[in-house]
Design a protein around this motif. Sequence first.
Motif, mmCIF file in Angstrom:
data_model
loop_
_atom_site.group_PDB
_atom_site.id
_atom_site.type_symbol
_atom_site.label_atom_id
_atom_site.label_comp_id
_atom_site.label_asym_id
_atom_site.label_seq_id
_atom_site.Cartn_x
_atom_site.Cartn_y
_atom_site.Cartn_z
ATOM 1 N N ARG A 47 43.387 44.812 44.411
ATOM 2 C CA ARG A 47 42.740 44.095 43.556
ATOM 3 C C ARG A 47 41.531 44.478 42.739
ATOM 4 N NH1 ARG A 47 41.678 39.044 43.011
ATOM 5 N NH2 ARG A 47 39.686 38.739 43.805
ATOM 6 N N ALA A 48 42.092 45.629 41.977
ATOM 7 C CA ALA A 48 41.134 46.537 41.280
ATOM 8 C C ALA A 48 40.778 45.381 39.885
ATOM 9 C CB ALA A 48 41.711 47.588 40.565
ATOM 10 N N ALA A 49 39.400 45.443 39.486
ATOM 11 C CA ALA A 49 38.924 44.623 38.556
ATOM 12 C C ALA A 49 39.062 45.538 36.989
ATOM 13 C CB ALA A 49 37.567 44.202 38.682
ATOM 14 N N PHE A 50 39.159 46.740 37.239
ATOM 15 C CA PHE A 50 39.227 47.438 36.025
ATOM 16 C C PHE A 50 40.490 48.336 36.085
ATOM 17 C CE2 PHE A 50 34.674 46.511 36.617
ATOM 18 C CZ PHE A 50 34.485 45.733 35.488
ATOM 19 N N GLY A 51 41.570 47.939 36.683
ATOM 20 C CA GLY A 51 42.734 48.907 36.870
ATOM 21 C C GLY A 51 43.682 48.784 35.795
ATOM 22 N N ILE A 79 25.388 47.447 27.212
ATOM 23 C CA ILE A 79 26.469 48.212 27.689
ATOM 24 C C ILE A 79 26.664 48.513 29.143
ATOM 25 C CG2 ILE A 79 27.872 50.044 27.128
ATOM 26 C CD1 ILE A 79 27.266 49.863 24.095
ATOM 27 N N ILE A 80 27.833 47.885 29.641
ATOM 28 C CA ILE A 80 28.028 48.329 31.218
ATOM 29 C C ILE A 80 29.339 48.847 30.895
ATOM 30 C CG2 ILE A 80 28.353 47.218 33.529
ATOM 31 C CD1 ILE A 80 25.688 46.381 32.002
ATOM 32 N N ALA A 81 29.231 50.175 31.161
ATOM 33 C CA ALA A 81 30.271 50.988 30.922
ATOM 34 C C ALA A 81 31.116 51.275 32.147
ATOM 35 C CB ALA A 81 30.028 52.498 30.444
ATOM 36 N N VAL A 82 32.479 51.595 32.100
ATOM 37 C CA VAL A 82 33.395 52.065 33.437
ATOM 38 C C VAL A 82 34.008 53.305 33.164
ATOM 39 C CG1 VAL A 82 35.014 50.250 32.634
ATOM 40 C CG2 VAL A 82 34.931 51.060 34.918
ATOM 41 N N ASN A 83 34.006 54.077 34.100
ATOM 42 C CA ASN A 83 34.712 55.428 34.152
ATOM 43 C C ASN A 83 35.917 54.892 34.180
ATOM 44 O OD1 ASN A 83 32.781 57.290 33.584
ATOM 45 N ND2 ASN A 83 31.911 56.993 35.653
ATOM 46 N N CYS A 84 36.976 55.857 33.708
ATOM 47 C CA CYS A 84 38.375 55.843 34.049
ATOM 48 C C CYS A 84 38.709 56.550 35.021
ATOM 49 C CB CYS A 84 39.151 56.205 32.758
ATOM 50 S SG CYS A 84 39.160 54.903 31.432
ATOM 51 N N THR A 85 39.624 56.159 36.034
ATOM 52 C CA THR A 85 40.132 56.674 37.180
ATOM 53 C C THR A 85 41.571 56.808 37.101
ATOM 54 O OG1 THR A 85 40.279 54.935 38.463
ATOM 55 C CG2 THR A 85 37.979 56.159 38.752
ATOM 56 N N GLU A 86 42.059 56.261 35.950
ATOM 57 C CA GLU A 86 43.417 56.323 35.893
ATOM 58 C C GLU A 86 43.883 56.262 34.493
ATOM 59 O OE1 GLU A 86 45.425 52.818 37.720
ATOM 60 O OE2 GLU A 86 44.720 53.217 39.512
ATOM 61 N N ARG A 95 26.671 52.290 34.354
ATOM 62 C CA ARG A 95 27.917 52.972 34.428
ATOM 63 C C ARG A 95 28.424 52.741 35.734
ATOM 64 N NH1 ARG A 95 28.100 59.630 33.009
ATOM 65 N NH2 ARG A 95 26.500 59.233 34.717
ATOM 66 N N MET A 96 29.739 52.428 35.597
ATOM 67 C CA MET A 96 30.298 51.906 36.988
ATOM 68 C C MET A 96 31.821 52.928 37.051
ATOM 69 S SD MET A 96 30.646 47.815 36.625
ATOM 70 C CE MET A 96 31.752 47.914 35.239
ATOM 71 N N THR A 97 31.866 53.148 38.420
ATOM 72 C CA THR A 97 33.374 53.737 38.629
ATOM 73 C C THR A 97 33.814 52.883 39.933
ATOM 74 O OG1 THR A 97 32.308 56.104 38.557
ATOM 75 C CG2 THR A 97 34.449 55.968 39.332
ATOM 76 N N GLU A 98 35.133 52.503 39.543
ATOM 77 C CA GLU A 98 35.583 51.524 40.712
ATOM 78 C C GLU A 98 36.284 52.290 41.705
ATOM 79 O OE1 GLU A 98 38.472 48.660 39.041
ATOM 80 O OE2 GLU A 98 37.726 47.290 40.578
ATOM 81 N N LEU A 139 37.729 37.871 35.343
ATOM 82 C CA LEU A 139 38.241 39.347 35.127
ATOM 83 C C LEU A 139 39.830 39.510 35.746
ATOM 84 C CD1 LEU A 139 34.987 41.125 36.834
ATOM 85 C CD2 LEU A 139 35.829 41.257 34.453
ATOM 86 N N PRO A 140 40.241 40.575 35.016
ATOM 87 C CA PRO A 140 41.781 40.617 35.282
ATOM 88 C C PRO A 140 41.926 41.405 36.972
ATOM 89 C CG PRO A 140 41.177 42.605 33.955
ATOM 90 C CD PRO A 140 39.865 41.453 33.962
ATOM 91 N N TRP A 141 41.616 40.713 37.882
ATOM 92 C CA TRP A 141 41.801 41.287 39.133
ATOM 93 C C TRP A 141 43.324 41.734 39.719
ATOM 94 C CZ3 TRP A 141 37.284 42.646 41.461
ATOM 95 C CH2 TRP A 141 36.072 41.764 41.253
ATOM 96 N N GLY A 142 43.783 42.656 39.684
ATOM 97 C CA GLY A 142 44.896 43.027 40.158
ATOM 98 C C GLY A 142 45.921 43.193 39.281
ATOM 99 N N PHE A 143 45.529 43.421 38.093
ATOM 100 C CA PHE A 143 46.408 43.559 36.880
ATOM 101 C C PHE A 143 46.437 44.929 36.217
ATOM 102 C CE2 PHE A 143 46.927 38.959 37.250
ATOM 103 C CZ PHE A 143 48.246 38.747 36.971
ATOM 104 N N THR A 144 47.262 45.414 36.019
ATOM 105 C CA THR A 144 47.090 46.755 34.984
ATOM 106 C C THR A 144 48.051 46.517 33.603
ATOM 107 O OG1 THR A 144 47.395 49.108 35.152
ATOM 108 C CG2 THR A 144 49.316 47.822 36.047
#
Lengths: 265, 647
Positions: free
Chosen positions: B66-70, B150-157, B180-183, B45-50
Motif C-alpha cells: 500500500r505504498a503512497a509513493f511507490g 516543497i515536500i520531497a521524497v527520496n526514491c527507493t525504487e 524530505r521523506m523516505t517511504e 494519493l495513489p496508494w498501492g499503485f506503481t
Amino acid sequence: MDSSNPVHARRPRLGVFKLASCDGCQLTLLDCEDELLAVAQAVDIVHFPEASSSLMPEGPFDVVLVEGSLSTSEQLEQLHRIRKNARALVTIGACATAGGIQALRNFADHAEFARAVYARPDMLPILAKSTPVAEHVSVDFELRGCPIDKRQLIELIAAMLVGRAPVIPNESVCMECKRRGAVCVVVTKNQACLGPVTHAGCGAICPAFARGCYGCFGPRERPNTRALAQHMRAQGLTGREIARSFRLFTAYAPEFREESERHES
Amino acid sequence: MAERLNSEHLDDLIALMRGDGYRVIGPTIRDEAIVYDELRSAADLPWGFTDQQGPGRYRLQRRPDRAAFGYVVGPHSWKRFLFPPREQLVRIRRGSDSPQWTAATDDGPGLALLGVRACELAAIAIQDRVFMGGPFVDGRYRVRRERCLIIAVNCTEAGELCFCDSMDTGPEVQGDYDLRMTELGTELVLDAGSARGRELLERLPSRPAEDSVADRAQAAIERCRRSMGRRLDTRDLPARLMGNLDHPRYQDVADRCLACGNCTSVCPTCFCFTISDTSGVTDGEAGRERSWDSCFGAEHSTIHGAQFRPDVRSRYQQWLTHKLATWTAQFGTSGCVGCGRCIAWCPVGIDLTVEASTIAAGAGDPVPLPPVQSYAPRAGDGLVPVPARVLEVHRETHDVVNLVLQAPAGYAPEHGQFNMLSLPAIGDVPMSISGSGDGVLEHTLRSVGNATRALAGLREGAVVGLRGPFGKPWPLEQAVGRHLVLIAGGIGLAPLRSAVRETVQRPKDFPNVRILYGTRSPDDIIYDRELLGWIQASHLRAHVTVDRGDRSWSGNIGVVTKLMRRKHTPRSGLYFLCGPEIMMRYALAELDRLGIPAEHIYLSLERNMKCAVGICGRCQYGPHFVCKDGPVFRYDQIASIFGKVGF
C-alpha cells in the motif's frame, strides 16, 4: 482597420459564403453566443444567407469567410466572383481547406457513384474531384477543422480588427494536449492518434476524453506521417486501418492523402 | 534529526498545509496515469499503485503493498504549476491616445508540492536559474517559488527509464526542500530542510527515528541507485555532442521523430515559451500572454517567414544539443535531470540516452563550449513596456521610416543595442536603436509584417510601448585610434548609425572610418542626406553599391563585397558588420580572404527575440541567446556555427 475610433473607422464589411458543405462551419459564427453581438457591432455583416435575408452577394467585402469545397462547375464560377469582390479571403473548415469528407470520392470512380444514385447522371454539373478553395484562387488565411473552432474564429476576427496576425499557431495537437494536462493515449493505451501530425486548434478535445485524435484539422506543418504510420503498423494496425485513419475529414490534404495511398493495398 | 511517521498521517500533513492556506499539489490517479493535481486529502494519493514504463509506453499497475509513493514519475512535472502552460504577463489598456501596460501578478495561494522527487527538485533548481538567474528576474515565477513549500521524497525504487544517477541529480533528494521523506513499508522517515519544514514537522505526530531506521532508509536509496534502468555517459558529453553535429544518426532520428513537441512539454526543465498579444472583439482590455512553446514547432525558428530550423533533423539537433550541451554554457548545468519522461512520453519511443550516446561517440573532435556567462542583475520586470511618444516620423524610402521617440527618463542605450517596440493588442518586435541622445531615441524600421506595418503607419503624437535597451553593444571604444570599417547591407545600416554619429563627433579618436554599404537599388538607400554629411567629415569615407542601378545612378553596381578592396580593409582594422545573413556570410568570406583575423570582426545577428530578457528561449543561437549575449557577437565566438543550417 483600427476599431478604437468608432466615429472615423469604417466597420469592415464581412461576407459569408458556402460551397459544397454541411453549413456547420458558418453555424460556428452563429454559435458565438456571448460574442455574437460584439461581432455584429464590430463588423458590417453584409452577406450571410444562413443568418439574414438581406443579401448582397456582390459585395464588395473587406473579408469573406468561405465554407465548402469545389464540387460543381457552378461553385467554381461562384468562387471566382467571390474572390474578385473580396480584399481578404479566409477559408473555413475541412471542406474549404482540404476538400472535405466529400473528397473521399476523389479516391474512387465518382462517375460510378453518380450512375448508382441518379437516373440521369449526365445532368449533374459535377467536377471530377472535390477540391479545396486554394487550388483555384489565392487564399489569405485558413481556419482548419471539421467544424472550425469557435475560439479561433473569434481570434481571427479580433486580430483582423486591430491588424495583428491571429494567434493560430501551426503546431501539433500534442502541444495543446500537453498544455491542458491530458494524458497521452498513445503511450498509456496504445491508441491510434493523429495528434502528432495534426494541426492544433481544437484544444485536443478527443485525447482529453481518452480517445485518439481523428485529424479533423488536417496536417500540420512538416508532418512526419510516414513515421507515425510505421509506428501504427508496429502497434498492430493493418495497412487498411492505417489508410482509413488518414482518410477521414481531411483525406485529400496532400500529406494525409499520400500517406493513405501508401497503405491502400 | 530524522523522525518517523506512520504513512496514514500523510492525511494530517495535507490537512495542516491546507489549513495554512496552501494549495496542496501531489500525485493522484487520472486517465490511467499518476498525474499531479490538487489533493484534498491523503485519500487522493495513489496508494498501492506503481507505473511500469518503457520507451513510448506507460502502464499504471497495482503494487502488492500500500505504498503512497511507490511509482517513479508520470506525465506531469511540477513545472506546470511553477511555470504554467499559459499565463498572462501584461495587462494592456488600449485606446488610441494613452495605452497602458501593467504587469499581471499572480495572486493565487501558495503551493505546497507534495512528493517531489530528487530529479524533480534538481529540475526546479534548473528553472530557478533560467527565470531568476539574471539579468532580469521573472516576477511571477519568483512569487510562486518564494511562496512554495516543497515536500520531497527520496526514491527507493528506480524505473526502467530512470538515469538520475548518471546526471547526478538523485535518487537522494539534495538541495532546497522543506521536508524530505523516505517511504519504508507503512512508515515515512522524515527530516526538515528549512525552518518552515521544521515547524511543520513539529506539528505532526512523529517520533525520533532510531539510527537503524535511518540506515534502512539510506540503504533503500542506495539499492535504488544501483538499479537505474538507464545510464548516460556524461564525461565530456557537451563537447562530444558539439563535435558531432554532422553525425548521420541525426537523420536516422529525424526519420522516426514526429516533431510533435511532447518531449519538450513533459521535460521538467524545458522553458521555451512564446508571447502573444491578445484582444477581444470589443475595444478596451487587451493582454499579453505567454504559452509553452517547443523547438520542434515551426514558429519557434521563423523570422520574416524564413525558417532557420527548417526540418525535423535540425529541430531534434537543437533540442538534444541544447538539453545536453549548450545548456551548460547558458546556465552552468546540464539541462537534463535523468527523469526519463522524454523517453516514456515520446509516442514513438525515441530514447535520449541511446541517441545522445550514439551521436557523442561519433568520430568528430570534441568542440568545447564557452564558459558560462554571468549577467549583472538589472532592475525592473523587463517584460512590461513603458509608453513612449512619437515625436517625429521621417520617411526614408518607400517601405522604411525613421521614428523619433521621446526617451523614457534615465534611458541611456549604447550603440548597437535594441529595444522591443509594441502597439497594444498587436505585439512587440525587436528593433535596433538607430540613434539616441538629448532625450530622444530613434528607430529605423522596414514595414515587413503586421507589427512593423502598424509601427510604420504611426503619426506624430502616437504612443508606442517600449522595452529596453537590451543586448550587447558594438565595442566602439576598442576602435579608438584604429581603422574602423563598417560593412552594412540594406536596413543593416540602422544598427550602425549611432556608432557612426559618435565617430563623426570624435574625429580625433576615430581618424579612419570607412563605411561600405550595399542596398538593392538607389531608392533603397537610407539616411542619404546624412551620409553626404558624414562624408563631409574629412576622416570618414563612404562607399555605396546597389544590386540594380537606374539611369540616374552612376555609382557602384554589385554586392557589397565588391567594395572590399585591399586598401579599404587594413589587417589591423576593426570591422563591424550588419545586414542580411547571406550578405554577412559573403562579407566574412571576403574578409577571411583578405587575411582579417576573426577576432577583429564583430557582427550583429537577428533571431526570434520574443522576451528579449533571456528566458523565452526563442533566440537561442547555439550556446548563446541573441537577446542577452548578442545581438553583437565577435566573429570568432560564433564562427563554428555561423551560417550552419539549424542554428
